[in-house]
Enzyme design. Sequence first.
Site, short mmCIF file in Angstrom:
data_model
loop_
_atom_site.label_atom_id
_atom_site.label_comp_id
_atom_site.label_asym_id
_atom_site.label_seq_id
_atom_site.Cartn_x
_atom_site.Cartn_y
_atom_site.Cartn_z
N LYS A 1 -57.27 -41.56 -55.44
CA LYS A 1 -57.38 -42.12 -56.76
C LYS A 1 -56.02 -41.78 -57.51
CE LYS A 1 -61.98 -42.33 -57.69
NZ LYS A 1 -62.92 -43.85 -57.47
N CYS B 1 -71.31 -47.90 -59.16
CA CYS B 1 -72.05 -46.76 -59.00
C CYS B 1 -72.53 -45.57 -59.85
CB CYS B 1 -71.55 -45.66 -58.02
SG CYS B 1 -70.87 -46.16 -56.77
N1 PLP Z 1 -66.75 -40.10 -60.37
C1 PLP Z 1 -66.25 -41.22 -60.94
C2 PLP Z 1 -66.11 -41.23 -62.35
C3 PLP Z 1 -65.82 -41.93 -60.21
O1 PLP Z 1 -65.11 -43.07 -60.74
C4 PLP Z 1 -65.62 -41.61 -58.93
C5 PLP Z 1 -64.98 -42.82 -57.86
O2 PLP Z 1 -64.74 -43.73 -58.37
C6 PLP Z 1 -66.39 -40.21 -58.45
C7 PLP Z 1 -67.43 -40.28 -59.38
C8 PLP Z 1 -66.72 -40.55 -56.78
O3 PLP Z 1 -64.96 -40.12 -55.97
P1 PLP Z 1 -65.47 -40.15 -54.27
O4 PLP Z 1 -66.03 -41.10 -53.91
O5 PLP Z 1 -64.00 -40.65 -54.40
O6 PLP Z 1 -66.42 -38.90 -54.44
#
Ligand code: PLP
Length: 400
Positions: free
Chosen positions: A218, A358
């Site tokens: 990100k 999500c």
């Molecule tokens: N938490 C937040 C606020 C997110 O935006 C994301 C990814 O979209 C995640 C957790 C999970 O990240 P990752 O899939 O890179 O582990």
Amino acid sequence: MKHLRAEFPIFAAHPGLVYLDSAATSQKPQIVIDRMNRYYAEENANVHRGVYELSESATRAFEGSRAVIAAAIHASLEETIFTRGTTEAINLVAHSLGQIVLKPGDEILLTIAEHHSNIVPWQLAADRFGAKVRFIPLNQDRRLDMQEAARMVNSRTKIMAFAHISNVLGIEHPVRELIALAKSVGAATVIDGAQGIAHLPVNVRELDCDFYAFSGHKVFGPTGIGILYGRKSLLDRMPPYMGGGDMIEKVTVNGSTWNILPSKFEAGTPNIAGAVGLGAAFEFLKGLDLGKTLAHDRALGLGLVNELKRHFPKVRLMVEPGPDWIGLVTMSHETIHPHDLAAICDTEQVCIRAGHHCAQPLMELFGLPATARVAPFVYNDENDMDRFVAALHKAEKLFA
Ligand code: PLP
């Protein structure tokens, strides 16, 4: 930020591409790609193992990246653990911290605006240890209800976990107040920094949180690598999350002892190229003025919000921009499903996100199965926002 766009080769590879999905993953600058390629082409060997120069130079590159990242977030090297990303980092904490702090009847306090990555690991831990997960609600203005948060915190609250910035609302949670609340009852704090790290300077010492998790992808880095910052006094007491090579001090047929931090939490051959790439991403980040980039993202988001309010009465925004907002525009449409909108945007080479992001509990609160999200970032400009608006016009005509 026009000068920055040239540093991202994806835009040369796809002329006309409008990428407005950076909250899902950011594009990668050439220096990150070059650094990873150089690692594989010139430095590849396993780390922490070899006694030969190539392995030592791979170890220097890997540990050098850790040093760059640790310095950026004001953590010590011991407290800066490489993980696969935010998800793995939070699972690690839920599993290992859970073992030392949770007992039946204890409570884990989250917010209703969390990503599944910061909900499900806690539900699993709650099941395992007989604890309960509770959710801080939102106010009418879709900011956290801090009065209710204060009422919910009690002597059973052992862990408070919350996002630095919501990936749906684009709102910075009042993390300092939440941390103070947790401290008032001696609860540990876990910050999901997946969105925060790309938009705000992060200083874990100054925040005084116990854990801060983020993903490299990100923040201009590669996928499959991320960081868990953890307070040393807790990491020392926590049992390992995974067993394997590198995380041990000694293994016998009767049992094993653990390596020192951070190795205790880094079992197996790590994602070395990813770590080296993430170090390069942080060098890139160092060259940015995050105050300026945030102002840029907010200006683009605000321009879009004003346009939507003026010309698209069927669009409903999920939140009103405020000083706590990073420029993320999440919306629903009276007659166009978010997936249809995203598909029509795609026909115009405009990438936006559609779905539940999500964050199904938050969607349930909205009474919507899905929303559409436009996430401007450093490489976007007004023309990109205009292209999204044109695609929205097209979608409205098609679905009239
Ligand atoms: N938490 C937040 C606020 C997110 O935006 C994301 C990814 O979209 C995640 C957790 C999970 O990240 P990752 O899939 O890179 O582990």
